[in-house]
Design a protein around this motif. Structure first.
Motif, PDB file in Angstrom:
ATOM      1  N   ILE A 126       0.848  -1.191   0.000  1.00  0.00           N
ATOM      2  CA  ILE A 126       0.000   0.000   0.000  1.00  0.00           C
ATOM      3  C   ILE A 126       0.883   1.241   0.000  1.00  0.00           C
ATOM      4  O   ILE A 126       2.116   1.147   0.067  1.00  0.00           O
ATOM      5  N   ILE A 127       0.257   2.409  -0.060  1.00  0.00           N
ATOM      6  CA  ILE A 127       1.021   3.657  -0.085  1.00  0.00           C
ATOM      7  C   ILE A 127       1.989   3.722   1.087  1.00  0.00           C
ATOM      8  O   ILE A 127       3.125   4.184   0.955  1.00  0.00           O
ATOM      9  N   ASP A 128       1.547   3.251   2.248  1.00  0.00           N
ATOM     10  CA  ASP A 128       2.402   3.268   3.448  1.00  0.00           C
ATOM     11  C   ASP A 128       3.749   2.603   3.175  1.00  0.00           C
ATOM     12  O   ASP A 128       4.790   3.082   3.643  1.00  0.00           O
ATOM     13  N   ASP A 129       3.752   1.491   2.438  1.00  0.00           N
ATOM     14  CA  ASP A 129       5.001   0.788   2.149  1.00  0.00           C
ATOM     15  C   ASP A 129       5.943   1.634   1.305  1.00  0.00           C
ATOM     16  O   ASP A 129       7.169   1.591   1.491  1.00  0.00           O
ATOM     17  N   TYR A 130       5.390   2.399   0.390  1.00  0.00           N
ATOM     18  CA  TYR A 130       6.209   3.223  -0.488  1.00  0.00           C
ATOM     19  C   TYR A 130       6.830   4.399   0.268  1.00  0.00           C
ATOM     20  O   TYR A 130       8.008   4.715   0.071  1.00  0.00           O
ATOM     21  N   VAL A 131       6.039   5.053   1.111  1.00  0.00           N
ATOM     22  CA  VAL A 131       6.510   6.300   1.737  1.00  0.00           C
ATOM     23  C   VAL A 131       7.142   6.092   3.105  1.00  0.00           C
ATOM     24  O   VAL A 131       7.854   6.986   3.593  1.00  0.00           O
ATOM     25  N   LEU A 132       6.906   4.948   3.741  1.00  0.00           N
ATOM     26  CA  LEU A 132       7.501   4.674   5.048  1.00  0.00           C
ATOM     27  C   LEU A 132       8.594   3.622   4.983  1.00  0.00           C
ATOM     28  O   LEU A 132       9.306   3.411   5.968  1.00  0.00           O
ATOM     29  N   ASP A 133       8.745   2.975   3.835  1.00  0.00           N
ATOM     30  CA  ASP A 133       9.760   1.934   3.690  1.00  0.00           C
ATOM     31  C   ASP A 133      10.624   2.164   2.451  1.00  0.00           C
ATOM     32  O   ASP A 133      11.810   2.467   2.555  1.00  0.00           O
ATOM     33  N   PHE A 134      10.048   2.065   1.258  1.00  0.00           N
ATOM     34  CA  PHE A 134      10.837   2.134   0.032  1.00  0.00           C
ATOM     35  C   PHE A 134      11.623   3.444  -0.098  1.00  0.00           C
ATOM     36  O   PHE A 134      12.838   3.440  -0.310  1.00  0.00           O
ATOM     37  N   ILE A 135      10.927   4.588  -0.020  1.00  0.00           N
ATOM     38  CA  ILE A 135      11.609   5.872  -0.204  1.00  0.00           C
ATOM     39  C   ILE A 135      12.638   6.124   0.896  1.00  0.00           C
ATOM     40  O   ILE A 135      13.790   6.482   0.599  1.00  0.00           O
ATOM     41  N   PRO A 136      12.291   5.961   2.182  1.00  0.00           N
ATOM     42  CA  PRO A 136      13.313   6.172   3.223  1.00  0.00           C
ATOM     43  C   PRO A 136      14.524   5.246   3.070  1.00  0.00           C
ATOM     44  O   PRO A 136      15.666   5.672   3.288  1.00  0.00           O
ATOM     45  N   ASP A 137      14.276   3.995   2.685  1.00  0.00           N
ATOM     46  CA  ASP A 137      15.368   3.048   2.494  1.00  0.00           C
ATOM     47  C   ASP A 137      16.299   3.535   1.385  1.00  0.00           C
ATOM     48  O   ASP A 137      17.533   3.515   1.522  1.00  0.00           O
ATOM     49  N   CYS A 138      15.734   3.993   0.285  1.00  0.00           N
ATOM     50  CA  CYS A 138      16.549   4.481  -0.829  1.00  0.00           C
ATOM     51  C   CYS A 138      17.296   5.758  -0.452  1.00  0.00           C
ATOM     52  O   CYS A 138      18.458   5.950  -0.854  1.00  0.00           O
ATOM     53  N   ILE A 139      16.659   6.627   0.303  1.00  0.00           N
ATOM     54  CA  ILE A 139      17.338   7.852   0.736  1.00  0.00           C
ATOM     55  C   ILE A 139      18.563   7.504   1.582  1.00  0.00           C
ATOM     56  O   ILE A 139      19.644   8.083   1.403  1.00  0.00           O
TER      57      ILE A 139
END
Length: 366
Positions: A126-139
């Motif tokens: 869900i959106i939560d996975d993208y903005v709380l996991d994927f993006i922070p991990d990549c940053i």
């Protein structure tokens, strides 16, 4: 008087005669036929040719770092976030038609979050996975590789939406600048998408429960429904211009990109449909991610939002509330002629959007 006579004679001679015009059309008709036969068995055009290194993969997520030949780059790296529906090579179509190549040439250190087709195990993302996991991990990985804390986050379409939601929840985080391209905020203005997702005709729970991962064909059909005759019109333009190698090359690259639209996790599709398209929760200030309210006013970093004047996917009215609502003091909305794709990847983007983006970034990337 002699000079005037010579000019008139030159102009008259420069105008093709009827015979010459007919011969030109005959030549083009022959070329259409020959090129049409060639295209039948031609491999897909090469795209995404700027050298890069994949530095991380996890399921649907792929993080790449583009290689530069410059000895010096701006201190603040750029992390591009692509929309989960599309491959990122639209920003790197070909030499001379690549936003990525342009940014590298102007001295920026460019990273990019691309997406692959989600597996069945990722159906519930869900959106939560993208903005709380994927993006922070990549940053974090960009910070580690670049050895810089600050980054510029640049999101395109739904990638911009995810970037905006991320930033509201990480207001004191490492993002120094936020750049959004054609990013929707008020979903009531996306009238055709809302009509397609009307709950009177579309049972989202039943659909997602049945398919799990939403097929790419469904996503493509949704985009095509916004302009039902555009595909046929494009094919007619192709036929009319088959004699023109440059036109055919550009058409085929765009066609490949459209045909390679990605499937979507059912959970993400459900949340986007119900909470954003139907309930307009981002605009209304009621969207919760990870249990927290998403408040656009919490964004205080420098913001540039580029809007396409003739965008049929994210109409300007849907995108404009972003700059109005963020809390940033340094913020700018830039509306340019063009459509949803051409604003970033079209021939005019080279002259309009790219130089403006560079001039906005250069003083904020040191």
């Amino acid at each position: 008087m002699v000079a005037q006579t010579d000019v008139k004679s030159t102009r008259k001679d420069a105008t093709p005669s009827l015979t010459e015009r007919l011969q030109l059309e005959v030549d083009r008709a022959v070329q259409r036929g020959l090129k049409g036969v060639e295209l039948l068995g031609a491999p897909p055009p090469a795209v995404g040719r700027t050298p890069k290194t994949v530095i991380y993969r996890r399921g649907t997520l792929e993080l790449v770092h583009y290689r530069t030949s410059l000895d010096e780059v701006y201190r603040v790296p750029i992390l591009v976030v692509m929309a989960p529906t599309n491959k990122a090579y639209i920003l790197d179509l070909a030499p001379g038609q690549s936003l990525v190549e342009f940014l590298l040439g102007r001295g920026y250190d460019v990273y990019l979050i691309d997406w692959n087709a989600p597996t069945d195990d990722e159906r519930d993302l869900i959106i939560d996975d993208y903005v709380l996991d994927f993006i922070p991990d990549c940053i974090r990985r960009v910070q580690h590789r670049s050895k810089e804390r600050d980054i510029t986050l640049l999101g395109y379409c739904a990638g911009g939406l995810l970037s905006v939601i991320y930033q509201t929840l990480h207001a004191d985080g490492p993002v120094k600048n936020l750049v959004c391209l054609t990013t929707p905020v008020d979903f009531t203005k996306m009238e055709l998408f809302r009509a397609l997702s009307d709950e009177r005709h579309f049972d989202i729970e039943q659909f997602v429960g049945k398919v799990g991962v939403v097929p790419a064909d469904v996503v493509i059909a949704g985009f095509d429904a916004l302009r039902p005759v555009s595909r046929v019109a494009g094919q007619l333009r192709l036929w009319d211009n088959l004699w023109n190698d440059q036109f055919v090359k550009g058409y085929r690259m765009m066609e490949r990109w459209g045909n390679e639209t990605l499937p979507l996790p059912g959970g993400y599709f459900r949340q986007m449909t119900q909470e954003l398209l139907r309930d307009n929760k981002l605009f209304e200030g009621t969207l919760r991610i990870g249990g927290r309210i998403v408040d656009l006013g919490d964004i205080t970093v420098p913001l540039l939002h580029v809007i396409a004047q003739y965008d049929h996917i994210v109409p300007p009215q849907s995108a404009q509330p972003l700059v109005e609502r963020v809390g940033s003091l340094d913020k700018e909305e830039l509306m340019l002629p063009g459509g949803h794709v051409s604003i970033a990847a079209g021939a005019n983007a080279v002259k309009r959007m790219w130089p403006k983006l560079d001039s906005w970034l250069e003083g904020r990337s040191i």
